[in-house]
Scaffold this active site. Structure first.
Site, PDB file in Angstrom:
ATOM      1  N   ASP A   1       0.846  -1.192   0.000  1.00 54.31           N
ATOM      2  CA  ASP A   1       0.000   0.000   0.000  1.00 54.31           C
ATOM      3  C   ASP A   1       0.884   1.246   0.000  1.00 54.31           C
ATOM      4  O   ASP A   1       1.803   1.354   0.815  1.00 54.31           O
ATOM      5  CB  ASP A   1      -0.915  -0.003   1.232  1.00 54.31           C
ATOM      6  CG  ASP A   1      -2.082   0.972   1.065  1.00 54.31           C
ATOM      7  OD1 ASP A   1      -2.462   1.266  -0.089  1.00 54.31           O
ATOM      8  OD2 ASP A   1      -2.610   1.426   2.091  1.00 54.31           O
TER       9      ASP A   1
ATOM     10  N   HIS B   1      -3.800  14.011   1.232  1.00 52.57           N
ATOM     11  CA  HIS B   1      -4.008  13.133   2.393  1.00 52.57           C
ATOM     12  C   HIS B   1      -2.797  13.218   3.323  1.00 52.57           C
ATOM     13  O   HIS B   1      -2.946  13.395   4.539  1.00 52.57           O
ATOM     14  CB  HIS B   1      -4.233  11.699   1.922  1.00 52.57           C
ATOM     15  CG  HIS B   1      -4.277  10.684   3.027  1.00 52.57           C
ATOM     16  ND1 HIS B   1      -5.322  10.602   3.921  1.00 52.57           N
ATOM     17  CD2 HIS B   1      -3.400   9.704   3.382  1.00 52.57           C
ATOM     18  CE1 HIS B   1      -5.089   9.613   4.783  1.00 52.57           C
ATOM     19  NE2 HIS B   1      -3.931   9.058   4.479  1.00 52.57           N
TER      20      HIS B   1
ATOM     21  N   ARG C   1       1.899  17.237  13.202  1.00 49.90           N
ATOM     22  CA  ARG C   1       2.983  18.219  13.084  1.00 49.90           C
ATOM     23  C   ARG C   1       2.433  19.469  12.391  1.00 49.90           C
ATOM     24  O   ARG C   1       2.670  19.684  11.197  1.00 49.90           O
ATOM     25  CB  ARG C   1       4.149  17.655  12.253  1.00 49.90           C
ATOM     26  CG  ARG C   1       4.816  16.409  12.816  1.00 49.90           C
ATOM     27  CD  ARG C   1       5.849  15.846  11.850  1.00 49.90           C
ATOM     28  NE  ARG C   1       5.248  15.495  10.562  1.00 49.90           N
ATOM     29  CZ  ARG C   1       4.645  14.349  10.291  1.00 49.90           C
ATOM     30  NH1 ARG C   1       4.593  13.411  11.198  1.00 49.90           N
ATOM     31  NH2 ARG C   1       4.117  14.129   9.102  1.00 49.90           N
TER      32      ARG C   1
ATOM     33  N   GLU D   1     -10.433   3.804   4.057  1.00 53.54           N
ATOM     34  CA  GLU D   1      -9.553   4.607   3.201  1.00 53.54           C
ATOM     35  C   GLU D   1      -9.975   4.417   1.758  1.00 53.54           C
ATOM     36  O   GLU D   1     -10.045   3.283   1.268  1.00 53.54           O
ATOM     37  CB  GLU D   1      -8.080   4.224   3.402  1.00 53.54           C
ATOM     38  CG  GLU D   1      -7.570   4.680   4.763  1.00 53.54           C
ATOM     39  CD  GLU D   1      -6.052   4.614   4.943  1.00 53.54           C
ATOM     40  OE1 GLU D   1      -5.525   5.390   5.760  1.00 53.54           O
ATOM     41  OE2 GLU D   1      -5.398   3.788   4.273  1.00 53.54           O
TER      42      GLU D   1
ATOM     43  N   GLU E   1      -9.358   4.249  -1.848  1.00 51.02           N
ATOM     44  CA  GLU E   1      -8.158   4.001  -2.657  1.00 51.02           C
ATOM     45  C   GLU E   1      -8.525   3.312  -3.961  1.00 51.02           C
ATOM     46  O   GLU E   1      -9.616   2.757  -4.097  1.00 51.02           O
ATOM     47  CB  GLU E   1      -7.171   3.089  -1.891  1.00 51.02           C
ATOM     48  CG  GLU E   1      -6.797   3.596  -0.506  1.00 51.02           C
ATOM     49  CD  GLU E   1      -5.552   2.933   0.076  1.00 51.02           C
ATOM     50  OE1 GLU E   1      -4.833   2.225  -0.666  1.00 51.02           O
ATOM     51  OE2 GLU E   1      -5.307   3.129   1.282  1.00 51.02           O
TER      52      GLU E   1
ATOM     53  N   GLN F   1      -3.228   1.992  15.190  1.00 53.71           N
ATOM     54  CA  GLN F   1      -2.162   2.550  14.344  1.00 53.71           C
ATOM     55  C   GLN F   1      -1.305   3.542  15.128  1.00 53.71           C
ATOM     56  O   GLN F   1      -0.076   3.527  15.039  1.00 53.71           O
ATOM     57  CB  GLN F   1      -2.805   3.227  13.129  1.00 53.71           C
ATOM     58  CG  GLN F   1      -1.830   3.700  12.059  1.00 53.71           C
ATOM     59  CD  GLN F   1      -2.555   4.271  10.838  1.00 53.71           C
ATOM     60  OE1 GLN F   1      -3.788   4.215  10.754  1.00 53.71           O
ATOM     61  NE2 GLN F   1      -1.806   4.818   9.907  1.00 53.71           N
TER      62      GLN F   1
END
Ligand code: MN
Length: 442
Positions: free
Chosen positions: A138, A145, A154, A211, A213, A252
């Site tokens: 992946d 994104h 951040r 997600e 995709e 995650q």
């Protein structure tokens, strides 16, 4: 350079009338591949091509020997339970089969009488996983994104310094890839300790996400040690499908450093049953979206052709239904729409990068694009972005709200290509449903 031939003539019509209806998605200009068997039987799955509201049994067609040369070789590779043997051939074979099928299915074909008994209604078949997938990688090719997610962690420096140089990816898990209609129990695992240095949490994920995709099916592979140059990379791409890379954000967040996603993503991934060939997508080629002023990629990731037409315009949609909305017979709610053309890297660049170190790809391997978000509001490819990490719930028209997915939620991803004067090309849909966690043995 033209990628177009007689199979792309927008005026072509099929003798199967449903294929000529506006926006049916499977006109004679598409010819997507899948594997099927009649519903309610235990017959083996076999390759088919989608046309209008029907499929043509390619294994049965092969036994009638209707084609010659490379088209016949490609059709013979469909005497199988998956598309892997067809994928292992060359682009010349795939294009020859497409041309032969286009001629066989268009109005006035001599083969109509031969083919009619080999058609099935899509409403009365089951579609299987199109290929045996040995490996799944992946990627992370949407800069929108990557920036939106990076900003949550951040704020001053959302994009890491490697992003514009390397197509970032990780090795996923092939064993839990399922076809549209897949259901899976909510994943269980460790989560970040509430207090720093404390014991981690453990239990069902509470931040389950989808997600949006596309999947890239590898056709012919490469020998270990032999990289695929960018100019040949598309000859290794059989086609595209739609992919939902389900992700448990709480798992995650605790596990991803230092080696990247692991159990947060490998419990389930769902793909659409149709593989749309590069030939079918040729009318929708476009230039990649790399902004002027950004560094040009290193030479092994750069070519004139890739800069001019390495990307594809593919519209993408995310729809959500819940147990309540289905009970009330409400239409699924559209959570987001985006477009594959906004991705930072192309399919060819992913293949060239994946093999530059000598890594071998095999027929039927799957590459995920990564979440395909666009630059604007309403184009978020995950709830992580839509709800800003769970801070801003989405209001659903039937009165519920969501930060992340609840049990029995069903997510449907759709992809299609449209442009004036050309029939709509559908990539199909990919639906999956979250079941309650299995907690009896915890
Ligand atoms: Mn992903």
């Amino acid at each position: 350079m033209s990628f177009l031939n007689e199979t792309h003539d927008p005026s072509l019509q099929s003798w199967i009338e449903s294929a000529n209806l506006p926006d049916n998605g499977f006109p004679v200009q598409n010819l997507p591949f899948g594997v099927f068997r009649p519903t309610g039987t235990t017959e083996g799955f076999r390759p088919c091509v989608g046309i209008g509201d029907k499929v043509l049994d390619l294994a049965a067609l092969s036994s009638t020997n209707p084609f010659q040369a490379e088209a016949a070789e490609a059709l013979a590779a469909c005497m199988s339970t998956t598309l892997n043997r067809l994928m292992a051939l060359t682009p010349a074979h795939w294009s020859a089969l497409r041309l032969a099928l286009s001629r066989a299915l268009r109005k006035g074909s001599d083969l109509q009488k031969l083919i009619e008994p080999l058609l099935y209604n899509q409403a009365s078949i089951d579609l299987g996983l199109p290929a045996t997938i040995s490996d799944y990688t992946d990627f992370y090719i949407s800069i929108h994104h990557a920036t939106a997610v990076g900003r949550q962690f951040r704020p001053d420096n959302p994009l890491l310094p490697n992003y514009k140089w390397i197509p970032i990816g990780y090795h996923g898990r092939a064993s839990t890839i399922g076809v549209s209609g897949q259901t899976f129990p909510r994943p269980i695992g460790q989560t970040r300790p509430v207090t720093e240095g404390g014991q981690p949490g453990f239990g069902p994920s509470t931040r389950l996400d989808y997600e949006l995709e596309l999947g890239i099916f590898i056709g012919q592979g490469n020998e270990a040690g032999k990289r695929v140059p960018l100019r040949q990379a598309e000859s290794c791409v059989f086609g595209f499908c739609v992919l939902n890379d389900w992700s448990a954000r709480d798992l995650q967040a605790w596990e991803y450093q230092p080696l990247g996603p692991f159990l947060a993503k490998n419990f389930a991934s769902t793909i659409s049953p149709w593989v749309i060939t590069l030939d079918a997508l040729a009318p929708f080629r476009t230039a990649p979206a790399r902004p002027t002023g950004d560094p040009q990629p290193l030479p092994y990731l750069d070519s004139v052709g890739n800069r001019e037409y390495g990307a594809f315009e593919v519209e993408l949609e995310v729809l959500l239904s819940t147990r309540l909305s289905r009970e009330q017979e409400q239409a699924p709610f559209m959570l987001a729409r985006s477009n594959f053309r906004d991705a930072y890297w192309t399919a060819a660049q992913l293949v060239a990068h994946h093999t530059v170190n000598g890594c071998s790809l095999r027929p039927g391997d799957l590459l995920g694009t990564g979440t395909l978000s666009g630059p604007h509001a309403g184009q978020e490819g995950s709830l992580l972005e839509t709800t800003q990490g769970g801070k801003k719930p989405v209001q659903l028209p039937w009165g519920e709200e969501r930060t992340f997915l609840q049990d029995h939620d069903e997510v449907t991803l759709k992809a299609f290509c449209r442009k004036p004067g050309y029939p709509m090309i559908s990539l199909g849909a990919c639906s999956g449903r979250v079941l309650p966690a299995l907690i009896d043995d915890l």
